[in-house]
Design an enzyme around this catalytic site. Structure first.
Site, PDB file in Angstrom:
ATOM      1  N   ASP A 131      -4.294  -4.994  -6.633  1.00  0.00           N
ATOM      2  CA  ASP A 131      -5.145  -5.176  -5.453  1.00  0.00           C
ATOM      3  C   ASP A 131      -5.346  -6.661  -5.162  1.00  0.00           C
ATOM      4  O   ASP A 131      -5.925  -7.376  -5.997  1.00  0.00           O
ATOM      5  CB  ASP A 131      -6.490  -4.487  -5.737  1.00  0.00           C
ATOM      6  CG  ASP A 131      -7.327  -4.291  -4.492  1.00  0.00           C
ATOM      7  OD1 ASP A 131      -6.948  -4.806  -3.427  1.00  0.00           O
ATOM      8  OD2 ASP A 131      -8.372  -3.621  -4.601  1.00  0.00           O
ATOM      9  N   ASP A 132      -4.852  -7.127  -4.037  1.00  0.00           N
ATOM     10  CA  ASP A 132      -5.032  -8.533  -3.638  1.00  0.00           C
ATOM     11  C   ASP A 132      -4.312  -9.509  -4.576  1.00  0.00           C
ATOM     12  O   ASP A 132      -4.780 -10.627  -4.791  1.00  0.00           O
ATOM     13  CB  ASP A 132      -6.526  -8.918  -3.568  1.00  0.00           C
ATOM     14  CG  ASP A 132      -7.250  -8.292  -2.385  1.00  0.00           C
ATOM     15  OD1 ASP A 132      -6.674  -7.411  -1.726  1.00  0.00           O
ATOM     16  OD2 ASP A 132      -8.395  -8.701  -2.124  1.00  0.00           O
ATOM     17  N   CYS A 170      -6.576  -3.792   2.382  1.00  0.00           N
ATOM     18  CA  CYS A 170      -6.531  -2.723   1.380  1.00  0.00           C
ATOM     19  C   CYS A 170      -6.294  -1.308   1.915  1.00  0.00           C
ATOM     20  O   CYS A 170      -5.277  -0.674   1.623  1.00  0.00           O
ATOM     21  CB  CYS A 170      -7.831  -2.683   0.583  1.00  0.00           C
ATOM     22  SG  CYS A 170      -8.352  -4.235  -0.145  1.00  0.00           S
ATOM     23  N   HIS A 180     -10.334   4.559  -2.209  1.00  0.00           N
ATOM     24  CA  HIS A 180     -10.523   3.791  -0.968  1.00  0.00           C
ATOM     25  C   HIS A 180      -9.882   4.425   0.265  1.00  0.00           C
ATOM     26  O   HIS A 180      -9.435   3.731   1.173  1.00  0.00           O
ATOM     27  CB  HIS A 180      -9.995   2.340  -1.148  1.00  0.00           C
ATOM     28  CG  HIS A 180     -10.729   1.350  -0.288  1.00  0.00           C
ATOM     29  ND1 HIS A 180     -10.147   0.197   0.188  1.00  0.00           N
ATOM     30  CD2 HIS A 180     -12.002   1.360   0.203  1.00  0.00           C
ATOM     31  CE1 HIS A 180     -11.019  -0.475   0.910  1.00  0.00           C
ATOM     32  NE2 HIS A 180     -12.156   0.215   0.933  1.00  0.00           N
ATOM     33  N   ASP A 199      -1.210  -4.278  -2.869  1.00  0.00           N
ATOM     34  CA  ASP A 199      -1.525  -3.581  -1.615  1.00  0.00           C
ATOM     35  C   ASP A 199      -1.558  -4.498  -0.406  1.00  0.00           C
ATOM     36  O   ASP A 199      -1.519  -4.041   0.731  1.00  0.00           O
ATOM     37  CB  ASP A 199      -2.856  -2.810  -1.738  1.00  0.00           C
ATOM     38  CG  ASP A 199      -4.062  -3.729  -1.857  1.00  0.00           C
ATOM     39  OD1 ASP A 199      -3.906  -4.896  -2.276  1.00  0.00           O
ATOM     40  OD2 ASP A 199      -5.179  -3.282  -1.529  1.00  0.00           O
ATOM     41  N   ASN A 200      -1.681  -5.809  -0.654  1.00  0.00           N
ATOM     42  CA  ASN A 200      -1.610  -6.794   0.442  1.00  0.00           C
ATOM     43  C   ASN A 200      -1.473  -8.166  -0.207  1.00  0.00           C
ATOM     44  O   ASN A 200      -1.528  -8.291  -1.436  1.00  0.00           O
ATOM     45  CB  ASN A 200      -2.850  -6.720   1.355  1.00  0.00           C
ATOM     46  CG  ASN A 200      -4.172  -6.729   0.611  1.00  0.00           C
ATOM     47  OD1 ASN A 200      -4.853  -5.714   0.531  1.00  0.00           O
ATOM     48  ND2 ASN A 200      -4.518  -7.860   0.028  1.00  0.00           N
TER      49      ASN A 200
HETATM   50 CA    CA Z   1      -6.289  -5.225  -1.335  1.00  0.00          CA
END
Ligand code: CA
Length: 464
Positions: A45-46, A85, A143, A295-296
């Site tokens: 994540d990130d 996200c 999420h 995810d990004n």
């Molecule tokens: Ca993210």
């Protein structure tokens, strides 16, 4: 004559056993062929583009994530479907551009709002795999909606161990709210207990370690059936929190925020190692696909991540927003390679369903493509002619066609054209030089845009 008969009977008996042996080995071979491979998707994540060793990271060793890249394909031009996200995850879980079903905003955390999350008309990867006999589990961040109708168990998963919202706190003493359904809003959602299916669980460990240990347990428990494990770490998303075990590895990093971020990535990398080691010791390596991605892009100012040469970061339509670290191993099937043609996170769904022979609903065609023919060299073309992004609220678009990339800032009435081949950092806008290319890519964009719908829920836009 008696002896002859005896011999003949002996031969017959031997032949009978030989035939039986062949038949049984045929059956075993057949059974092996029919056995569907296991699937593991590890989502960070990130995580910044250049925060893994295989993309050139220097200050944070990621030997285990790098193992996936070394065992199989490391992708240099991999994109997620959206630069933040939740819409990115909606794309991953459906194999379709989230803009097709109104998923262009991070949802608000609202446990009693069935519309705040993934549209019920879409079919998740777990739902699709269930139709061909898979046992699915998600560990970590969901999420995609906090209402029970959107709970992972309601959306095709057999097991859930994680949190329903976004940026969860990592230390167990910070998780003070027992009931995930009793709170509303993002801040409180970050401090709920972890859930096992629908039940709250009091955790004792650093959250990344909890998820890694649970992943190993899931693999061990389900080793005898085809399984799909979606290991969706919230690390290294903010808040920046790490334990001395991991912080001590980075005493040489002077910047405190970067040091903590490095420790969080290192914990995640250890977890990836635990998963890969479990596959090895259970002899499941050749029968398991393992994907790793973020995810990004990294929000560099937020969590001290690093996207390297890429312009900007999370939420941006420039490369730093949605070009991500991405690797895929399937031992015995994919050779060690670097794959440079553009690919999409949406391809994960398409690849998995093609391999597992899971049916795709005709009225919900996938935007992803099965990557296997491209990775085995059977298909030498590019998997995607064009990669798109739309950010509805900002009126921004991206059209990447081979090396050319059109960026549209609708509100500013501005169109930019870049050639990524010699300008990966998007420094030189060549739109004025090539107006015909700008027009051609814009026509592609308009045609794609006609297939999309407006956002289906308000999401975090209410804050603005
Ligand atoms: Ca993210």
């Amino acid at each position: 004559m008696k002896l002859f008969n005896h011999l003949r009977f002996g031969y017959t008996r031997v032949s009978f056993f030989i035939v039986l042996f062949f038949l049984s080995s045929l059956c075993v071979a057949q059974k092996k062929q029919d056995t569907k491979p296991n699937i593991i998707v590890i989502l960070a994540d990130d995580l910044g583009y250049q925060d893994v060793g295989f993309n050139g990271c220097k200050d944070i060793p990621t030997p285990n994530i790098d193992r996936i890249a070394k065992n199989g394909a490391a992708f240099t031009n991999a994109y997620v479907a959206f630069p933040v996200c939740s819409p990115s995850r909606a794309g991953l879980m459906t194999g379709r551009y989230p803009q097709r079903f109104g998923y262009e905003r991070n949802p608000q955390y609202r446990p009693y709002d069935p519309n705040m999350g993934l549209s019920k008309s879409e079919t998740t990867l777990a739902q699709t795999l269930k139709t061909v006999g898979y046992h699915s589990g998600i560990i970590g961040k969901w999420h995609l909606g906090a209402d029970t109708s959107n709970h992972p168990i309601s959306r095709g998963f057999n097991e859930f161990f994680g949190h329903l919202g976004g940026g969860h706190a990592y230390f167990p003493e910070l998780l003070t709210i027992k009931d995930s359904y009793a709170v509303e809003g993002e801040d409180k959602s970050y401090r709920t207990w972890i859930m096992r299916n629908h039940e709250p669980v009091e955790t004792k460990k650093y959250l990344t370690d909890e998820f890694s240990d649970e992943a190993v347990s899931f693999i061990e428990r389900n080793q005898d059936k085809p399984f799909f494990l979606y290991l969706s770490y919230n690390a290294p998303h903010a808040p920046l929190q790490a334990t001395p075990k991991y912080l001590d590895r980075f005493k040489d990093i002077p910047n405190e925020r970067r040091r903590t971020y490095a420790a969080m990535v290192s914990a995640l990398d250890d977890g990836v190692g635990q998963v890969l080691n479990a596959l090895q010791s259970l002899k499941l390596e050749e029968n398991t696909l393992v994907f790793f991605l973020s995810d990004n892009g990294g929000p560099e100012n937020d969590n001290a991540s690093n996207n390297g040469m890429l312009r900007e970061g999370k939420s941006s339509v420039y490369e730093g927003g949605f070009r991500v670290p991405f690797a895929f191993q399937w031992k015995g099937q994919i050779k060690s390679m670097v794959y440079e043609n553009p690919v999409s996170a949406l391809d994960i769904y398409a690849t998995i369903t093609a391999i597992s022979k899971a049916p795709i609903k005709q009225d919900k065609p996938l935007d992803g493509i099965n990557l296997m023919p491209f990775l085995t060299g059977k298909n030498k073309k590019m998997p995607h002619d064009v990669i798109y992004v739309r950010k509805y609220d900002q009126d921004q678009y991206v059209v990447r066609d081979h090396d050319l990339k059109l960026v549209i800032h609708g509100k500013a009435n501005k169109k930019e054209l870049y050639n990524l081949k010699n300008d990966i950092s998007e420094t030189t806008n060549i739109a004025d030089k090539y107006p015909q290319e700008v027009e051609r890519l814009d026509q592609l964009r308009k045609s794609w845009n006609r297939e999309l719908v407006a956002p289906a829920f308000l999401g975090l836009e209410w804050k603005k």
